[in-house]
Design an enzyme around this catalytic site. Structure first.
Site, PDB file in Angstrom:
ATOM      1  N   ASP A 467       0.835  -1.203   0.000  1.00  0.00           N
ATOM      2  CA  ASP A 467       0.000   0.000   0.000  1.00  0.00           C
ATOM      3  C   ASP A 467       0.874   1.260   0.000  1.00  0.00           C
ATOM      4  O   ASP A 467       2.085   1.193   0.311  1.00  0.00           O
ATOM      5  CB  ASP A 467      -0.879  -0.025   1.267  1.00  0.00           C
ATOM      6  CG  ASP A 467      -2.224   0.627   1.070  1.00  0.00           C
ATOM      7  OD1 ASP A 467      -2.350   1.455   0.156  1.00  0.00           O
ATOM      8  OD2 ASP A 467      -3.138   0.309   1.850  1.00  0.00           O
ATOM      9  N   ASP A 537     -10.931   1.939  -2.688  1.00  0.00           N
ATOM     10  CA  ASP A 537     -11.389   1.679  -1.319  1.00  0.00           C
ATOM     11  C   ASP A 537     -12.906   1.691  -1.241  1.00  0.00           C
ATOM     12  O   ASP A 537     -13.480   1.337  -0.212  1.00  0.00           O
ATOM     13  CB  ASP A 537     -10.835   2.749  -0.362  1.00  0.00           C
ATOM     14  CG  ASP A 537      -9.433   2.399   0.095  1.00  0.00           C
ATOM     15  OD1 ASP A 537      -8.952   1.305  -0.225  1.00  0.00           O
ATOM     16  OD2 ASP A 537      -8.805   3.246   0.777  1.00  0.00           O
TER      17      ASP A 537
HETATM   18  C1  GLA Z   1      -5.643   1.900   2.412  1.00  0.00           C
HETATM   19  C2  GLA Z   1      -6.065   0.725   1.558  1.00  0.00           C
HETATM   20  C3  GLA Z   1      -7.123  -0.070   2.285  1.00  0.00           C
HETATM   21  C4  GLA Z   1      -6.583  -0.544   3.604  1.00  0.00           C
HETATM   22  C5  GLA Z   1      -6.086   0.634   4.426  1.00  0.00           C
HETATM   23  C6  GLA Z   1      -5.361   0.173   5.664  1.00  0.00           C
HETATM   24  O1  GLA Z   1      -6.662   2.815   2.545  1.00  0.00           O
HETATM   25  O2  GLA Z   1      -6.527   1.161   0.321  1.00  0.00           O
HETATM   26  O3  GLA Z   1      -7.541  -1.165   1.508  1.00  0.00           O
HETATM   27  O4  GLA Z   1      -5.541  -1.449   3.375  1.00  0.00           O
HETATM   28  O5  GLA Z   1      -5.195   1.455   3.681  1.00  0.00           O
HETATM   29  O6  GLA Z   1      -4.884   1.211   6.414  1.00  0.00           O
END
Ligand code: GLA
Length: 742
Positions: A467, A537
């Site tokens: 990420d 997300d």
């Molecule tokens: C980002 C990712 C999510 C999750 C969060 C965790 O927003 O896109 O899918 O993994 O971080 O903090």
């Protein structure tokens, strides 16, 4: 006398004849000529032709004002007779701002049975300054990639101000640009507009998460908005995860000058005599049969060349994030794994929150940078959980965000010099975190080692979610010298790629998901190191129909992480039936992201069956050809798409109702891509509680009938949906995942 005249004429024709250089795939060609002044003229990009002799004699009209001809250059540098946006601007060692690039040779070589490489060499008319334009032509996929390599032997440093990957001149008068705008949780929203005189730019200056609000991918259609199966459409996508700029200049001659590459914004790159600068690749394709074919070319090409293991089916995932967020312990996670097994899930991913001890990662305020297992939450470590998942027939994955650091961490205290900052200015936080300076090789080592150390937590780790949840502000590097601070943007991305290279050399088979707050880093530059990406997300299925429609213009379904989450949806508060949530997620790489134990009653029975159904159709979804049939943006607000297996023996149709329709209206769908002469049985999958939306269920139709007459579906309410499996009679179910991977 006559003879002399004829000879004279022949001489004139020979004298104006230009050398033709072709870059060809199975169906496409780019054509360049070298004229008498050694200028390399960009003649053509389109369908392959049988005879190229016309290009030898083609004479471009002359401008009435300047008397110079209109012929566009292969790689227009700022300087000699250039009036347009340049592909290159170089300030030479002595301060001269201009460049004139002339033909210096070319080579064509075969890389393998599917790929040829063509290098066209250019040299400045005065300075020892060299530009190689390199094309890789992928025959079967009808894709051509283009990049530029710059070097020099000047007596001092050359400052590269503008360094494009590619220039493409098109001539048609009326052009429609399709691009993909968005924001966090609403990535890849399709926008289409007719280009007007002047320059339209699409760019990112974010450094990281560069595709969150615009993707470096676009389509150009001639004469009318891009259609799915008709009309001339060009597709381009820049394989670069840093700042980029795409410029569309419709000039006074009616020519559309398209430039793509790294963003010149405060990015002057100083090149010493012994150095080479290599631009990112620009990926091109074209079709006379609409944007559907353009997308299928991109999908075929990326499965083979820009995605890890692009021929292997992807497992069905349960990701812990929306089901547990930061609040879990070993019992919660083993409970999720147990429940996941009951649903037929094949891979469990432990998301954020598992690390940090002095600064435990219990929320997004602390812990990034300290990649040690949190001993209170997970006293028996990651190995216990990973083994636990394996024992239940599942693979195991884990989340990292190794480019980042929270101020609340041991790492931030230990290595303040590793943090991106603008001299002594305040270091701004985003999501309470700072960015590590990947221009610095020591930081690259740290990020690489983080990956290695996390993999060493258990031999049962099969998957990493990588990420990156912030972009660059107050840019600057303690590592780069004062006069090279403008190298930051390019060197950061090159540093990241160098880490990816090392990771892949050491872990060729681990599955890696590309994530950056969702689709914030979705480009072919990064994707080639990954097996898949997290598209957004936003897991609300209504929004996902649009987001996935945008992504599928370039990126294949097998790589598109699409998860069923709980209802009401956490991002939007919208309630939707479990069938709609599954039907949308099953058109990509299916996963779930919730507490599976919370799914109860009829929903539970449905979800278990839906996972099994996905196993029946996933080879078609993940490896087949995509046909978009109804756009979600259409007024009718029915969206439909279908995948067709390469052998045309199977297809899967997905249909979604995005608004409440009048009860008397019905959706008519003419299928695409089938074999007209084959007979197909149509079986509705995912019928909730036996309720069918397709009256022709279990009937056999010819491909011709399905494509010319079509079928009706009764999906009128908002969030009604249907999945129809179209299968040549008696084709056995094919799901190689189980045998190949587990
Ligand atoms: C980002 C990712 C999510 C999750 C969060 C965790 O927003 O896109 O899918 O993994 O971080 O903090």
């Amino acid at each position: 006398m006559k003879k002399i005249l004829l000879l004279g004429l022949l001489f004139v024709i020979l004298a104006v004849k230009s050398e033709v250089i072709k870059v060809e795939t199975a169906d496409l060609a780019m054509v360049f000529t070298v004229n008498q002044e050694k200028k390399v003229v960009y003649q053509y990009f389109g369908e392959k032709q049988n005879d190229y002799s016309g290009f030898e004699k083609r004479i471009f009209p002359r401008r009435p004002d300047t008397r110079t001809d209109f012929s566009p250059e292969l790689y227009p540098a700022y300087g000699h007779r250039s009036y347009q946006e340049p592909a290159l601007q170089a300030t030479h060692y002595d301060g001269v701002l201009t460049t004139q690039l002339l033909y210096a040779g070319h080579e064509i070589r075969s890389i393998d049975s599917n790929t040829t490489e063509t290098v066209i060499r250019l040299k400045d008319a005065v300075y020892p300054f060299f530009v190689d334009v390199v094309f890789s032509a992928y025959q079967k996929e009808n894709v051509i990639s283009q990049r530029t390599v710059i070097s020099h032997n000047e007596q001092g440093t050359v400052a590269l101000g503008i360094i494009s990957s590619a220039y493409l001149p098109l001539h048609n008068q009326v052009y429609y640009l399709t691009h993909f705008h968005g924001t966090w949780a609403a990535e890849m929203q399709l926008k289409e507009e007719q280009l007007q005189p002047g320059i339209k730019k699409i760019e990112s200056k974010k450094g990281v998460r560069t595709t969150q609000s615009e993707n470096p991918s676009f389509l150009i259609a001639f004469d009318h908005p891009a259609m799915e199966e008709e009309g001339e459409v060009y597709g381009g996508s820049l394989a670069w995860s840093g700042n980029y700029c795409l410029a569309f200049e419709l000039d006074e001659t009616g020519m559309l000058n398209i430039l793509s590459g790294v963003n010149p914004f405060i990015s002057t790159y100083k090149l010493k005599g012994n150095e080479r600068f290599e631009t990112p690749e620009m990926i091109w394709t074209y079709s006379r049969s609409g944007k559907g074919a353009v997308s299928r070319n991109f999908h075929d090409w990326s499965r083979k060349y820009a995605l890890r293991a692009g021929n292997s089916l992807r497992p069905i995932v349960l990701n812990s994030w929306e089901g547990a967020y930061f609040t879990f312990d070993e019992k919660v996670i083993t409970g999720m794994i147990d429940d996941a097994a009951k649903f037929g899930i094949e891979l469990f991913v432990l998301d954020d929150g598992w690390f940090g001890n002095r600064y435990p990662r219990n929320n997004d305020n602390a812990g990034l940078g300290d990649w040690q297992v949190n001993i209170w939450k997970l006293p028996r470590g990651i190995d216990y959980l990973a083994f636990y998942a394996h024992q239940r027939g599942m693979k195991f994955g884990i989340w990292i965000e190794p480019e980042m650091v929270n101020p609340e961490s041991d790492l931030a205290r230990l290595h303040p010099e590793w943090i991106v900052k603008s001299g002594t200015r305040e270091i701004l936080t985003l999501r309470n975190q700072w960015l590590l300076d990947l221009t610095n090789p020591v930081v690259q080592d740290f990020v690489y080692q983080t990956f290695v150390d996390v993999m060493a937590l258990s031999k049962y780790i099969d998957y990493i979610k990588w990420d990156a949840n912030r972009h660059v502000e107050n840019v600057g590097s303690d590592f780069l010298s004062g006069d090279c601070q403008s190298h930051f943007w390019i060197d950061y991305t090159k540093g990241l790629y160098s880490v990816y290279e090392r990771v892949r050399a050491r872990f060729p088979d681990v599955m890696i998901q590309l994530c950056s707050s969702g689709g914030g880093r979705l480009d072919f530059g990064a994707l080639r190191y990954h097996n898949e990406f997290w598209a957004s997300d936003n897991t609300n299925p209504y929004n996902r129909v649009f987001i996935q429609y945008g992504t599928n213009h370039f990126f294949p379904a097998m790589a598109t992480g699409a998860h069923v989450s709980t209802s009401p949806n956490h991002q939007t508060g919208v309630t939707s039936p479990i069938k709609f949530r599954f039907d949308v997620a099953m058109s990509g790489r299916l996963g779930m992201e919730l507490q599976p134990g919370d799914i109860a009653g009829e929903d539970r029975i449905f979800a278990r069956q839906a996972v099994e159904n996905y196993k029946k159709i996933r080879s078609v979804v993940q490896l087949g050809d995509l046909y978009r049939i109804h756009s979600p943006y259409s007024e009718e607000a029915w969206a439909t798409l279908a995948y067709v297996s390469k052998d045309k023996k199977e297809s899967v149709l997905f249909a979604y109702s995005l608004k409440p329709h009048e009860r008397t209206k019905y959706l008519e769908i003419k299928l695409k891509g089938l074999d007209a002469s084959k007979k197909y049985k149509l079986v509705e999958l995912n019928a909730f509680n036996g309720h069918s939306s397709f009256d022709g269920n279990e009937n056999v139709f010819t491909g011709e009938f399905l494509m010319k007459t079509g079928i009706y579906l009764n999906i009128n309410r908002q969030y009604d949906s249907a999945v129809i499996w179209i299968k040549e009679d008696e084709v056995p179910v094919h799901d190689s995942y189980a045998t190949e991977r587990l």
